[in-house]
Structure formats: structure tokens, C-alpha cells
Design a protein around this motif. Sequence first.
Motif, mmCIF file in Angstrom:
data_model
loop_
_atom_site.group_PDB
_atom_site.id
_atom_site.type_symbol
_atom_site.label_atom_id
_atom_site.label_comp_id
_atom_site.label_asym_id
_atom_site.label_seq_id
_atom_site.Cartn_x
_atom_site.Cartn_y
_atom_site.Cartn_z
ATOM 1 N N VAL A 168 -24.537 -0.032 -0.426
ATOM 2 C CA VAL A 168 -23.509 1.017 -1.564
ATOM 3 C C VAL A 168 -24.539 1.079 -2.769
ATOM 4 C CG1 VAL A 168 -21.504 0.324 -2.938
ATOM 5 C CG2 VAL A 168 -21.264 -0.203 -0.620
ATOM 6 N N PHE A 169 -25.240 0.202 -2.911
ATOM 7 C CA PHE A 169 -26.305 0.427 -4.039
ATOM 8 C C PHE A 169 -25.901 0.303 -5.278
ATOM 9 C CE2 PHE A 169 -29.555 2.589 -6.430
ATOM 10 C CZ PHE A 169 -30.613 1.885 -6.208
ATOM 11 N N PHE A 170 -24.889 1.165 -5.786
ATOM 12 C CA PHE A 170 -24.226 1.219 -7.121
ATOM 13 C C PHE A 170 -23.254 2.080 -7.281
ATOM 14 C CE2 PHE A 170 -24.276 3.815 -11.130
ATOM 15 C CZ PHE A 170 -24.064 2.635 -11.887
ATOM 16 N N PHE A 171 -22.243 1.642 -8.076
ATOM 17 C CA PHE A 171 -21.091 2.346 -8.261
ATOM 18 C C PHE A 171 -19.959 1.974 -7.095
ATOM 19 C CE2 PHE A 171 -18.022 5.503 -9.480
ATOM 20 C CZ PHE A 171 -17.690 5.284 -10.919
ATOM 21 N N GLY A 172 -19.023 1.119 -7.373
ATOM 22 C CA GLY A 172 -17.968 0.597 -6.284
ATOM 23 C C GLY A 172 -18.573 -0.284 -5.499
ATOM 24 N N GLU A 173 -19.717 -1.015 -6.037
ATOM 25 C CA GLU A 173 -20.277 -2.055 -5.094
ATOM 26 C C GLU A 173 -19.421 -3.322 -5.253
ATOM 27 O OE1 GLU A 173 -21.838 -2.528 -9.710
ATOM 28 O OE2 GLU A 173 -21.152 -0.973 -8.515
ATOM 29 N N GLU A 174 -18.505 -3.305 -5.775
ATOM 30 C CA GLU A 174 -17.656 -4.856 -6.208
ATOM 31 C C GLU A 174 -16.739 -5.208 -4.837
ATOM 32 O OE1 GLU A 174 -18.069 -2.895 -10.403
ATOM 33 O OE2 GLU A 174 -17.428 -2.002 -8.533
ATOM 34 N N GLU A 175 -16.309 -4.004 -4.217
ATOM 35 C CA GLU A 175 -15.093 -3.967 -3.169
ATOM 36 C C GLU A 175 -15.965 -4.871 -2.025
ATOM 37 O OE1 GLU A 175 -12.180 -1.756 -0.120
ATOM 38 O OE2 GLU A 175 -13.333 -0.642 -1.914
ATOM 39 N N ARG A 176 -17.076 -4.545 -1.469
ATOM 40 C CA ARG A 176 -17.555 -5.149 -0.347
ATOM 41 C C ARG A 176 -17.642 -6.711 -0.712
ATOM 42 N NH1 ARG A 176 -21.156 -8.695 0.586
ATOM 43 N NH2 ARG A 176 -22.568 -7.703 -0.762
ATOM 44 N N LEU A 177 -18.300 -7.119 -1.980
ATOM 45 C CA LEU A 177 -18.466 -8.358 -2.267
ATOM 46 C C LEU A 177 -17.058 -9.019 -2.197
ATOM 47 C CD1 LEU A 177 -20.133 -10.825 -3.345
ATOM 48 C CD2 LEU A 177 -19.801 -9.747 -5.556
ATOM 49 N N ALA A 178 -16.084 -8.397 -3.004
ATOM 50 C CA ALA A 178 -14.825 -9.215 -3.017
ATOM 51 C C ALA A 178 -14.256 -9.387 -1.636
ATOM 52 C CB ALA A 178 -13.788 -8.370 -3.822
ATOM 53 N N ALA A 213 -18.752 7.713 -6.276
ATOM 54 C CA ALA A 213 -17.606 6.949 -5.820
ATOM 55 C C ALA A 213 -17.271 7.369 -4.423
ATOM 56 C CB ALA A 213 -16.487 7.230 -6.781
ATOM 57 N N ALA A 214 -17.056 8.831 -3.895
ATOM 58 C CA ALA A 214 -17.062 9.190 -2.666
ATOM 59 C C ALA A 214 -17.680 8.772 -1.694
ATOM 60 C CB ALA A 214 -16.750 10.628 -2.844
ATOM 61 N N ARG A 215 -18.948 8.605 -1.752
ATOM 62 C CA ARG A 215 -19.999 8.045 -0.925
ATOM 63 C C ARG A 215 -19.832 6.613 -0.799
ATOM 64 N NH1 ARG A 215 -25.861 6.629 -2.871
ATOM 65 N NH2 ARG A 215 -24.791 4.753 -3.427
ATOM 66 N N ASN A 216 -19.624 5.871 -1.724
ATOM 67 C CA ASN A 216 -19.460 4.468 -1.369
ATOM 68 C C ASN A 216 -18.009 3.939 -0.974
ATOM 69 O OD1 ASN A 216 -22.099 4.222 -2.445
ATOM 70 N ND2 ASN A 216 -21.426 3.829 -4.434
ATOM 71 N N ALA A 217 -17.187 4.821 -1.202
ATOM 72 C CA ALA A 217 -15.887 4.499 -0.740
ATOM 73 C C ALA A 217 -15.912 4.662 0.927
ATOM 74 C CB ALA A 217 -14.602 5.271 -1.090
ATOM 75 N N VAL A 218 -16.596 5.510 1.342
ATOM 76 C CA VAL A 218 -16.774 5.983 2.802
ATOM 77 C C VAL A 218 -17.682 4.569 3.434
ATOM 78 C CG1 VAL A 218 -18.009 7.285 4.632
ATOM 79 C CG2 VAL A 218 -16.421 8.129 2.778
ATOM 80 N N LEU A 219 -18.664 4.349 2.704
ATOM 81 C CA LEU A 219 -19.708 3.467 3.243
ATOM 82 C C LEU A 219 -18.901 1.977 3.040
ATOM 83 C CD1 LEU A 219 -22.804 4.549 1.517
ATOM 84 C CD2 LEU A 219 -22.648 4.586 3.834
ATOM 85 N N THR A 220 -18.188 1.754 2.053
ATOM 86 C CA THR A 220 -17.545 0.330 2.254
ATOM 87 C C THR A 220 -16.306 0.361 3.242
ATOM 88 O OG1 THR A 220 -17.905 0.186 -0.069
ATOM 89 C CG2 THR A 220 -16.061 -1.379 0.937
ATOM 90 N N ALA A 221 -15.813 1.325 3.701
ATOM 91 C CA ALA A 221 -14.873 1.221 4.682
ATOM 92 C C ALA A 221 -15.839 0.983 6.012
ATOM 93 C CB ALA A 221 -14.255 2.630 4.839
ATOM 94 N N VAL A 222 -16.616 1.865 6.265
ATOM 95 C CA VAL A 222 -17.707 1.712 7.581
ATOM 96 C C VAL A 222 -18.244 0.135 7.396
ATOM 97 C CG1 VAL A 222 -19.829 2.255 8.701
ATOM 98 C CG2 VAL A 222 -18.487 3.950 7.352
ATOM 99 N N LEU A 223 -18.503 -0.517 6.395
ATOM 100 C CA LEU A 223 -19.114 -1.717 6.466
ATOM 101 C C LEU A 223 -18.149 -2.814 6.904
ATOM 102 C CD1 LEU A 223 -21.136 -1.799 3.080
ATOM 103 C CD2 LEU A 223 -22.232 -2.331 5.326
ATOM 104 N N ARG A 224 -16.801 -2.467 6.518
ATOM 105 C CA ARG A 224 -15.832 -3.821 6.913
ATOM 106 C C ARG A 224 -14.353 -3.440 7.274
ATOM 107 N NH1 ARG A 224 -19.938 -5.998 6.175
ATOM 108 N NH2 ARG A 224 -20.578 -7.689 4.965
#
Length: 282
Positions: A168-178, A213-224
Amino acid sequence: MAPARVTVVVVSRDRRADLARSLACHEGPVILVDNGSSDGTPEFVREWFPHVTVVEAGRNLGAPARNLGVRLATTPYVAFADDDSWWAPGALERAADLFDVHPRLALLAGRLLVGPAERVDPICAEMARSRIGREPDLPGPNVLGFLACGAVVRREPFLTVGGFDDVVFFFGEEERLALDLAAAGWGLAYVPGVVAHHHPSPSRDPAGRRALAARNAVLTAVLRRPWGVVAQVTAATALRGGRAGRRGLRDAVARLPRALAARRRLPPAVETARRTLDLGLT
């Protein structure tokens, strides 16, 4: 004097003017991780704020730069701050007291007051009326998201689940950690009595942040998340995200191999809670 229980970890890059204002407001030990600044930030901080421990990452590590600060901290709890934010007087003592008496608490999300008008950040209202309830052994409503500059963590579980990640790297990085803290059985709670101030820096790129935000929403979904959720997030980004959404999707493709390598499904109870939050956003 009692030993400090909370270290403040600040990450910055080319924001010397913001740090000149914010660093003077922090209480307790402070660690600044510099993400490869070119404006002389490390030298400036060492000269004007000698009590601050400066760590030079040498390049832009994004949000995972905070992990360096957490590893160096010797206190049981760590508060995060951006270069344009700081904690209210006494807030971190209150946070430490709550961690001391709530042993399952891994992350405390505080109330964030924005700008000179001290407007409560809208995400605080969302956390206060949490759709996933409140557990009796936590000091506030359950959360599965937070703003890093308004969060305090228990150091050991933060490090155990890997801290912030460079997918995720930056921006919206909090969700995966939570999500990972909850999956490990830890509690996350919103506590409005613990207050932080955020005066957003004028040096921001709104369009770039929307694409992130768009990039990281997709990546977080893929991660978990399940593949069905990944498809829904991707489709929504493509259909409603506009130019920034399309840019975010293109940028996500380059990071997909790493996201897939780190993919891990959530426990059913955590996925159910996350789906409950999804329903509140539709």
C-alpha cells in the motif's frame, strides 16, 4: 519523574516548515524518521530540536518508515503524528492509562481536530457510531480503520503483525494494519477523550491523493478480502472513480504481484465485521 510510556513517531519528507511548528508541541520522547528529504530537514531538526531523535531513511519509504521509529522506541506504547499534526497536552498520558488497564487494546484511535477552526474530522463521527459495536473489555467503540496521525498503538502487537506495509506504501495504509490486528485477536477502539490536532499542510496534491486512495483500496482488498469483494471494489473504482480512479487502477497493476504474494484471508468474524462496515458505506 515516572518513565515515559509513550513515544511519538513522526514521519516527514520535505516539510521543514511544518515541522518547525509541530515538533514544539509534542510531549515525551520523539523520533523523527526522515523519508529522504532534500530541504535540509534532518540538519534543521537536529539544530533546533536536539531532544528529537532523527533517523534518516535515505529514501522515501512511505508509511513503513513509521516501523523504523516503532522498532527504535523503548516505551510500551507509540503515538503517530504527521509533520502537520500533534497531540493535545495530556492526551498521551490518558492514552497510556487506558492501555495499562485494557490489556487487549492494541490500537486507540483518538478524536482529531482539523485546522485552526478545530473542526472534528468526519471519520471521528463514523467511528463514534460504529456499526460493529463495542466490546466490554475495550474503552470505546470497536473500529477497523483509523487515521494514523490520530492513533496510539501498543508496540509489540504492532510489530508482530508487521506494522505498515510497502504494498500500500502510503495513503489509506491504516486499513490493512487494523484488519491484521483484529485478525490476531487484538482490540481497536475509538476514544474521543484522547485528542490530536491536525493542521493539513498546504503542500498537497488532491488529484494525486484521490488516485492513491483508488489504488490502495484495490490493493488492500487483494491483500485481505474475498475475491468477490475485490471484484466489487475494482468495478466501483472503474465506474465511479473518474480519471483519478482509472489512474489508481493502472498504478495498482504494477503492485499486484506483491499484493498477491502477501495475500491472506481474514478470519470469518473479522470479515463479517468488515462487511458490516461496507454496508454502511453504500
